[in-house]
Design a protein around this motif. Sequence first.
Motif, PDB file in Angstrom:
ATOM      1  N   PRO A 163       2.599  10.847   3.604  1.00 16.48           N
ATOM      2  CA  PRO A 163       2.862  10.240   2.290  1.00 16.48           C
ATOM      3  C   PRO A 163       3.603  11.128   1.300  1.00 16.48           C
ATOM      4  O   PRO A 163       4.328  10.620   0.449  1.00 16.48           O
ATOM      5  CB  PRO A 163       1.457   9.895   1.784  1.00 16.48           C
ATOM      6  CG  PRO A 163       0.643   9.712   3.026  1.00 16.48           C
ATOM      7  CD  PRO A 163       1.179  10.708   3.995  1.00 16.48           C
ATOM      8  N   ARG A 164       3.461  12.442   1.398  1.00 14.60           N
ATOM      9  CA  ARG A 164       4.047  13.319   0.387  1.00 14.60           C
ATOM     10  C   ARG A 164       5.329  13.997   0.838  1.00 14.60           C
ATOM     11  O   ARG A 164       5.850  14.870   0.143  1.00 14.60           O
ATOM     12  CB  ARG A 164       3.029  14.378  -0.044  1.00 14.60           C
ATOM     13  CG  ARG A 164       1.795  13.780  -0.695  1.00 14.60           C
ATOM     14  CD  ARG A 164       0.885  14.840  -1.264  1.00 14.60           C
ATOM     15  NE  ARG A 164      -0.314  14.242  -1.859  1.00 14.60           N
ATOM     16  CZ  ARG A 164      -1.232  14.936  -2.519  1.00 14.60           C
ATOM     17  NH1 ARG A 164      -1.112  16.251  -2.652  1.00 14.60           N
ATOM     18  NH2 ARG A 164      -2.280  14.309  -3.036  1.00 14.60           N
ATOM     19  N   GLU A 182       5.773   2.394 -11.131  1.00 16.26           N
ATOM     20  CA  GLU A 182       5.702   2.304  -9.672  1.00 16.26           C
ATOM     21  C   GLU A 182       7.096   2.225  -9.071  1.00 16.26           C
ATOM     22  O   GLU A 182       7.895   1.349  -9.426  1.00 16.26           O
ATOM     23  CB  GLU A 182       4.885   1.072  -9.275  1.00 16.26           C
ATOM     24  CG  GLU A 182       4.573   1.016  -7.787  1.00 16.26           C
ATOM     25  CD  GLU A 182       3.666  -0.139  -7.452  1.00 16.26           C
ATOM     26  OE1 GLU A 182       2.448   0.085  -7.306  1.00 16.26           O
ATOM     27  OE2 GLU A 182       4.174  -1.279  -7.378  1.00 16.26           O
ATOM     28  N   TYR A 204       6.917  14.671  -2.623  1.00 19.10           N
ATOM     29  CA  TYR A 204       6.339  13.762  -3.616  1.00 19.10           C
ATOM     30  C   TYR A 204       4.987  14.327  -4.028  1.00 19.10           C
ATOM     31  O   TYR A 204       3.961  14.048  -3.418  1.00 19.10           O
ATOM     32  CB  TYR A 204       6.218  12.363  -3.039  1.00 19.10           C
ATOM     33  CG  TYR A 204       7.557  11.751  -2.696  1.00 19.10           C
ATOM     34  CD1 TYR A 204       8.182  10.865  -3.585  1.00 19.10           C
ATOM     35  CD2 TYR A 204       8.225  12.093  -1.531  1.00 19.10           C
ATOM     36  CE1 TYR A 204       9.423  10.339  -3.296  1.00 19.10           C
ATOM     37  CE2 TYR A 204       9.472  11.555  -1.249  1.00 19.10           C
ATOM     38  CZ  TYR A 204      10.066  10.683  -2.122  1.00 19.10           C
ATOM     39  OH  TYR A 204      11.303  10.167  -1.851  1.00 19.10           O
ATOM     40  N   SER A 216       3.232   5.680  -6.753  1.00 17.05           N
ATOM     41  CA  SER A 216       2.604   5.371  -8.029  1.00 17.05           C
ATOM     42  C   SER A 216       3.192   6.197  -9.160  1.00 17.05           C
ATOM     43  O   SER A 216       3.828   7.239  -8.945  1.00 17.05           O
ATOM     44  CB  SER A 216       1.095   5.620  -7.934  1.00 17.05           C
ATOM     45  OG  SER A 216       0.858   6.981  -7.622  1.00 17.05           O
ATOM     46  N   GLY A 230       1.632  15.019  -5.879  1.00 17.37           N
ATOM     47  CA  GLY A 230       0.639  14.213  -6.583  1.00 17.37           C
ATOM     48  C   GLY A 230       0.585  12.764  -6.128  1.00 17.37           C
ATOM     49  O   GLY A 230      -0.116  11.967  -6.743  1.00 17.37           O
ATOM     50  N   ARG A 231       1.333  12.413  -5.055  1.00 15.33           N
ATOM     51  CA  ARG A 231       1.297  11.031  -4.594  1.00 15.33           C
ATOM     52  C   ARG A 231      -0.050  10.713  -3.952  1.00 15.33           C
ATOM     53  O   ARG A 231      -0.552  11.487  -3.137  1.00 15.33           O
ATOM     54  CB  ARG A 231       2.418  10.785  -3.594  1.00 15.33           C
ATOM     55  CG  ARG A 231       2.522   9.310  -3.186  1.00 15.33           C
ATOM     56  CD  ARG A 231       3.556   9.094  -2.100  1.00 15.33           C
ATOM     57  NE  ARG A 231       3.609   7.676  -1.760  1.00 15.33           N
ATOM     58  CZ  ARG A 231       4.203   7.201  -0.678  1.00 15.33           C
ATOM     59  NH1 ARG A 231       4.826   8.019   0.157  1.00 15.33           N
ATOM     60  NH2 ARG A 231       4.210   5.910  -0.416  1.00 15.33           N
ATOM     61  N   GLN A 232      -0.602   9.585  -4.317  1.00 20.03           N
ATOM     62  CA  GLN A 232      -1.905   9.170  -3.779  1.00 20.03           C
ATOM     63  C   GLN A 232      -1.738   8.459  -2.450  1.00 20.03           C
ATOM     64  O   GLN A 232      -0.765   7.736  -2.245  1.00 20.03           O
ATOM     65  CB  GLN A 232      -2.602   8.253  -4.777  1.00 20.03           C
ATOM     66  CG  GLN A 232      -2.813   8.913  -6.134  1.00 20.03           C
ATOM     67  CD  GLN A 232      -3.650  10.168  -6.069  1.00 20.03           C
ATOM     68  OE1 GLN A 232      -4.610  10.228  -5.295  1.00 20.03           O
ATOM     69  NE2 GLN A 232      -3.316  11.167  -6.860  1.00 20.03           N
ATOM     70  N   ASP A 252       3.270   8.786 -12.269  1.00 21.81           N
ATOM     71  CA  ASP A 252       2.760  10.152 -12.413  1.00 21.81           C
ATOM     72  C   ASP A 252       3.056  11.024 -11.199  1.00 21.81           C
ATOM     73  O   ASP A 252       2.723  12.214 -11.206  1.00 21.81           O
ATOM     74  CB  ASP A 252       1.256  10.194 -12.709  1.00 21.81           C
ATOM     75  CG  ASP A 252       0.902   9.486 -14.004  1.00 21.81           C
ATOM     76  OD1 ASP A 252       1.768   9.450 -14.902  1.00 21.81           O
ATOM     77  OD2 ASP A 252      -0.219   8.964 -14.100  1.00 21.81           O
ATOM     78  N   THR A 253       3.680  10.470 -10.139  1.00 22.87           N
ATOM     79  CA  THR A 253       4.118  11.288  -9.010  1.00 22.87           C
ATOM     80  C   THR A 253       5.348  12.087  -9.422  1.00 22.87           C
ATOM     81  O   THR A 253       6.194  11.609 -10.183  1.00 22.87           O
ATOM     82  CB  THR A 253       4.455  10.399  -7.796  1.00 22.87           C
ATOM     83  OG1 THR A 253       3.301   9.637  -7.437  1.00 22.87           O
ATOM     84  CG2 THR A 253       4.889  11.230  -6.603  1.00 22.87           C
ATOM     85  N   GLN A 308       0.812  -1.204   0.000  1.00 19.11           N
ATOM     86  CA  GLN A 308       0.000   0.000   0.000  1.00 19.11           C
ATOM     87  C   GLN A 308       0.856   1.268   0.000  1.00 19.11           C
ATOM     88  O   GLN A 308       0.373   2.343  -0.330  1.00 19.11           O
ATOM     89  CB  GLN A 308      -0.926   0.003   1.221  1.00 19.11           C
ATOM     90  CG  GLN A 308      -1.987  -1.088   1.184  1.00 19.11           C
ATOM     91  CD  GLN A 308      -2.836  -1.103   2.438  1.00 19.11           C
ATOM     92  OE1 GLN A 308      -2.606  -0.331   3.367  1.00 19.11           O
ATOM     93  NE2 GLN A 308      -3.813  -1.986   2.471  1.00 19.11           N
TER      94      GLN A 308
END
Length: 230
Positions: free
Chosen positions: A178-179, A70, A226, A21, A228-230, A23-24, A17
């Motif tokens: 996360p970012r 990825e 990071y 991903s 745009g990281r989901q 596009d980041t 998880q």
Amino acid sequence: MKYLFLGGLLLSAAAAQAQISADTRLLSADAGYSQTSRRQQLLPDNNTKYLVGQSTEVPLQLTGGYFVAENLMVGLQAGYTQRWEKAPTYATSFTGNTVSKLHDNETTSHTFSVGPAARYYRFFGPQLALYGQLGAGYQRQHAERLESNNSYQPPVQKAEGSGYYAGLAPGLAYFPIPRLALELNLRGLSYSRLELESKDTRSKTTYRNFDAGLRLRDLRVGLSLYLGRQ
């Protein structure tokens, strides 16, 4: 055994998880500091060791890129390194039992570099990842050598040149969110080639260096975003 198996499954699920991903976008900056010195015994019957060389280095590096798959980033890196070196010149007496310092030879260099870079991550849980960064490119250096001597005006010798570099550096990233990541990395394996030309004599000198920067003094601290990281 059952609990170990379940723990392994949970860790694997958490790591899955926590991937970065495609596009980041990555924006990263790191800096380091190192100082080394050399001491030598100049008198055979005296155990005193005199400073014969000292160097201080401050490297800075910026990395920006795009995750094309990825955990795989492709982009550019740009670096700047300032280095100071001091090499005292000594003289021994006719009797060979005393040492006096004549002057200091000091060199300051500024090195700029730019080139493509790629980085790949391997996660161990949701907040911790190891990565390796591969880079290569062009570098340019400007250096000045100053001989400090009280008996005359200190001469300054200047040199400029360019060359190329390549390197593979390991790193550790911690994600409090996360970012955003706090990073520790090493200079790693590196090779560089520089051809410097003296401004005074027009003579050219080629420097080739292969190094494994895996010591504590090669440690760098960084911060990464990071986007745009989901």
